[in-house]
Design a protein around this motif. Structure first.
Motif, mmCIF file in Angstrom:
data_model
loop_
_atom_site.group_PDB
_atom_site.id
_atom_site.type_symbol
_atom_site.label_atom_id
_atom_site.label_comp_id
_atom_site.label_asym_id
_atom_site.label_seq_id
_atom_site.Cartn_x
_atom_site.Cartn_y
_atom_site.Cartn_z
ATOM 1 N N PHE A 214 0.658 -1.211 0.041
ATOM 2 C CA PHE A 214 -0.147 -0.084 -0.138
ATOM 3 C C PHE A 214 0.953 1.409 0.039
ATOM 4 O O PHE A 214 1.890 1.118 0.353
ATOM 5 C CB PHE A 214 -1.048 0.091 1.090
ATOM 6 C CG PHE A 214 -0.441 -0.193 2.550
ATOM 7 C CD1 PHE A 214 -0.098 1.321 3.076
ATOM 8 C CD2 PHE A 214 -0.304 -1.238 3.247
ATOM 9 C CE1 PHE A 214 0.527 1.133 4.497
ATOM 10 C CE2 PHE A 214 0.225 -1.396 4.465
ATOM 11 C CZ PHE A 214 0.926 -0.169 5.032
ATOM 12 N N PRO A 215 0.237 2.446 -0.413
ATOM 13 C CA PRO A 215 0.920 3.596 -0.395
ATOM 14 C C PRO A 215 1.630 4.219 0.903
ATOM 15 O O PRO A 215 1.035 4.012 1.840
ATOM 16 C CB PRO A 215 0.218 4.684 -0.991
ATOM 17 C CG PRO A 215 -1.010 3.695 -1.550
ATOM 18 C CD PRO A 215 -1.105 2.483 -0.583
ATOM 19 N N GLY A 216 2.717 4.751 0.812
ATOM 20 C CA GLY A 216 3.410 5.548 1.935
ATOM 21 C C GLY A 216 3.894 6.880 1.198
ATOM 22 O O GLY A 216 4.218 7.007 0.331
ATOM 23 N N VAL A 217 3.506 8.028 2.211
ATOM 24 C CA VAL A 217 4.068 9.292 1.729
ATOM 25 C C VAL A 217 4.831 9.848 3.011
ATOM 26 O O VAL A 217 4.314 9.867 4.171
ATOM 27 C CB VAL A 217 2.964 10.081 1.159
ATOM 28 C CG1 VAL A 217 1.823 9.905 2.391
ATOM 29 C CG2 VAL A 217 3.225 11.524 0.762
ATOM 30 N N ARG A 218 6.138 10.521 2.524
ATOM 31 C CA ARG A 218 6.455 11.591 3.879
ATOM 32 C C ARG A 218 6.118 12.753 3.612
ATOM 33 O O ARG A 218 6.039 13.292 2.403
ATOM 34 C CB ARG A 218 7.955 11.340 3.516
ATOM 35 C CG ARG A 218 8.707 12.182 4.307
ATOM 36 C CD ARG A 218 10.287 11.993 4.220
ATOM 37 N NE ARG A 218 10.654 11.008 5.229
ATOM 38 C CZ ARG A 218 11.967 10.789 5.348
ATOM 39 N NH1 ARG A 218 12.770 11.785 4.912
ATOM 40 N NH2 ARG A 218 12.476 9.895 6.195
ATOM 41 N N VAL A 219 5.748 13.595 4.771
ATOM 42 C CA VAL A 219 5.257 14.884 4.719
ATOM 43 C C VAL A 219 5.872 15.754 5.573
ATOM 44 O O VAL A 219 6.723 14.990 6.629
ATOM 45 C CB VAL A 219 3.748 14.925 5.114
ATOM 46 C CG1 VAL A 219 3.402 14.157 6.425
ATOM 47 C CG2 VAL A 219 3.256 16.411 5.025
ATOM 48 N N ASP A 220 6.330 16.954 5.534
ATOM 49 C CA ASP A 220 7.091 17.824 6.300
ATOM 50 C C ASP A 220 6.010 17.965 7.572
ATOM 51 O O ASP A 220 5.096 18.553 7.488
ATOM 52 C CB ASP A 220 7.318 19.250 5.638
ATOM 53 C CG ASP A 220 7.668 20.138 6.476
ATOM 54 O OD1 ASP A 220 7.958 19.850 7.965
ATOM 55 O OD2 ASP A 220 8.421 21.273 6.054
ATOM 56 N N LEU A 246 0.176 4.813 4.889
ATOM 57 C CA LEU A 246 1.127 5.087 5.641
ATOM 58 C C LEU A 246 1.900 6.665 5.546
ATOM 59 O O LEU A 246 2.141 6.826 4.349
ATOM 60 C CB LEU A 246 2.450 4.351 5.814
ATOM 61 C CG LEU A 246 3.381 4.569 6.587
ATOM 62 C CD1 LEU A 246 2.944 4.616 8.257
ATOM 63 C CD2 LEU A 246 4.553 3.447 6.532
ATOM 64 N N VAL A 247 1.424 7.418 6.519
ATOM 65 C CA VAL A 247 1.829 8.718 6.237
ATOM 66 C C VAL A 247 2.860 9.029 7.451
ATOM 67 O O VAL A 247 2.684 8.855 8.487
ATOM 68 C CB VAL A 247 0.766 9.690 6.526
ATOM 69 C CG1 VAL A 247 1.287 11.202 6.765
ATOM 70 C CG2 VAL A 247 -0.346 9.722 5.587
ATOM 71 N N GLU A 248 4.185 9.254 7.020
ATOM 72 C CA GLU A 248 5.231 9.612 7.787
ATOM 73 C C GLU A 248 5.427 11.210 7.928
ATOM 74 O O GLU A 248 5.794 11.828 7.109
ATOM 75 C CB GLU A 248 6.487 9.091 7.404
ATOM 76 C CG GLU A 248 7.862 9.333 8.378
ATOM 77 C CD GLU A 248 9.176 8.974 7.508
ATOM 78 O OE1 GLU A 248 10.016 9.309 8.123
ATOM 79 O OE2 GLU A 248 9.120 8.508 6.374
ATOM 80 N N ALA A 249 5.010 11.749 9.204
ATOM 81 C CA ALA A 249 4.957 13.047 9.265
ATOM 82 C C ALA A 249 6.600 13.412 9.951
ATOM 83 O O ALA A 249 6.759 13.077 11.209
ATOM 84 C CB ALA A 249 4.139 13.567 10.446
ATOM 85 N N PHE A 250 7.404 13.773 9.149
ATOM 86 C CA PHE A 250 8.830 14.087 9.747
ATOM 87 C C PHE A 250 9.217 15.277 10.308
ATOM 88 O O PHE A 250 8.805 16.504 9.901
ATOM 89 C CB PHE A 250 9.800 14.047 8.434
ATOM 90 C CG PHE A 250 11.159 13.836 8.665
ATOM 91 C CD1 PHE A 250 11.645 12.779 8.930
ATOM 92 C CD2 PHE A 250 12.314 14.722 8.358
ATOM 93 C CE1 PHE A 250 13.119 12.497 9.360
ATOM 94 C CE2 PHE A 250 13.459 14.852 8.852
ATOM 95 C CZ PHE A 250 13.796 13.457 8.972
ATOM 96 N N THR A 251 9.281 14.952 11.613
ATOM 97 C CA THR A 251 9.239 16.147 12.802
ATOM 98 C C THR A 251 10.317 16.277 13.718
ATOM 99 O O THR A 251 11.231 15.314 13.081
ATOM 100 C CB THR A 251 7.755 16.562 13.431
ATOM 101 O OG1 THR A 251 7.595 17.505 14.115
ATOM 102 C CG2 THR A 251 7.540 15.148 14.030
ATOM 103 N N TYR A 252 9.948 16.660 14.756
ATOM 104 C CA TYR A 252 11.068 16.674 15.685
ATOM 105 C C TYR A 252 10.550 16.900 17.078
ATOM 106 O O TYR A 252 9.653 17.817 17.367
ATOM 107 C CB TYR A 252 12.498 17.672 15.496
ATOM 108 C CG TYR A 252 13.642 17.452 16.312
ATOM 109 C CD1 TYR A 252 14.431 16.619 15.934
ATOM 110 C CD2 TYR A 252 13.805 18.090 17.255
ATOM 111 C CE1 TYR A 252 15.810 16.455 16.775
ATOM 112 C CE2 TYR A 252 14.873 18.098 18.154
ATOM 113 C CZ TYR A 252 15.826 17.207 17.675
ATOM 114 O OH TYR A 252 17.006 16.974 18.500
#
Length: 360
Positions: A214-220, A246-252
């Protein structure tokens, strides 16, 4: 970027400039933008109050969301009232967007309740401290929704460290095989307690979805508009019966893992300063000011509102009564259970024996 890694989806740059993305067009009104700003400020202020109350001995523990406000608020505002959320233990911003009373969040970390809110009323299930288990709960719920043919989507929140748990991989597989209407939202704050992401995965987290089909996407993850747009698209896809995303929210994570953690022992100040310059709240404020969508009176009013709410919350926590000791036996089984009844009676008898001995 490294080979094979796409740039994260971004609609608002670190300096507050609005940009377009070919796959995630979004229209937001000035009122909606101001609402997103208020939501993030409120989440940060309530979170800061949680940290302060724990330091003062009023809470046993508090997991801070500092730095992750855009990932939580943006994704939460993409939800419909009929959708269902399965959170981790750090998703206070999502809880606020689902109209959960923050007092009930703090009551749980004060140890006077096991949750305190009705998951059905809010479409927001109880926090879990078991890392990654909520991904399976969300998938099972989503499979049930699909069988009921309901136009409902489910979202599961978890951190980068949870992706090392078997429960998350099992959830991915079940969701893919059964086309479950679920969005997996990973807030990759880059530190699973004291372990960096590169010790959790050899590939970017969003790419793991491909292995399950299934799709995965990286977002700011510091861009509230991008988080809103990407999550909205993923939820719409789920409601159409097209399966998980799958949404990967790339944060800190700018604070500690929890109030029992000391992040200075495993990360350096330069890294923190680099990410502080990408602050999600400051980014949206810059955009609102630059485009003339809000003035200083608006920002002052938001700050005052959030401060007053936090101060009321502080007094409510400090005056909160403790539960009856036998309350621990409630809500174990829906219809009661003979063994629980026996254990409750034994506990009540044991507790009464102290009074019979003069309290000693």
């Amino acid at each position: 970027m490294e080979s094979g890694i796409t740039d994260p989806v971004q609609l608002l740059t670190a300096d507050g400039r609005r940009i377009e993305h070919p796959d995630y067009a979004i229209e937001v009104t000035p009122e909606e933008l101001r609402g997103l700003y208020r939501d993030m400020v409120l989440a940060r202020r309530i979170d800061a109050e949680g940290v302060t109350l724990q330091r003062q001995g009023e809470l046993a523990l508090w997991p801070s969301l500092l730095g992750q406000e855009a990932a939580q608020v943006g994704s939460a505002r993409a939800l419909l009232d009929t959708d269902h959320v399965f959170p981790s233990y750090r998703d206070h911003g999502v809880a606020l967007c689902r109209d959960v009373d923050p007092l009930k969040l703090l009551a749980m970390f004060r140890g006077v309740s096991n949750g305190g809110w009705d998951p059905i009323d809010h479409g927001f299930h109880l926090y879990t401290l078991v890392i990654g288990s909520q991904a399976l709960h969300a998938t099972g719920y989503a499979m049930g929704v699909a069988k009921d043919e309901a136009e409902t989507a489910v979202i599961a929140y978890f951190g980068d460290g949870a992706t090392s748990q078997g429960d998350v991989s099992e959830a991915f597989n079940f969701a893919a095989v059964y086309d479950a209407p679920v969005v997996f939202l990973c807030q990759n704050n880059q530190w699973a307690i004291s372990e960096p992401t590169d010790k959790q995965s050899r590939v970017p987290i969003y790419q793991r979805a491909a292995g399950f089909g299934f799709p995965g996407v990286r977002v700011d993850g510091n861009d509230v508009l991008a988080c809103l747009a990407v999550t909205r698209a993923a939820l719409a896809r789920a409601r159409r019966g097209e399966g998980p995303t799958l949404v990967e929210a790339f944060t800190y994570r700018m604070g500690a893992h929890t109030t029992s953690d000391d992040p200075t022992r495993y990360r350096d100040a330069a890294e923190l300063a680099e990410w502080a310059a990408k602050d999600p709240i400051a980014r949206l404020k810059t955009h609102l000011l630059a485009d003339g969508l809000a003035d200083e009176d608006f920002f002052e009013a938001v700050d005052q509102e959030c401060e007053e709410r936090a101060l009321r919350l502080r007094e409510q926590v400090r005056s909160m009564p403790g539960p009856a000791t036998e309350a621990i036996f409630e809500h174990i089984y829906a219809d009661g259970h003979a063994l629980v009844d026996e254990e409750r009676a034994g506990f009540v008898h044991y507790e009464a024996s102290f009074a019979e001995r003069g309290g000693h």
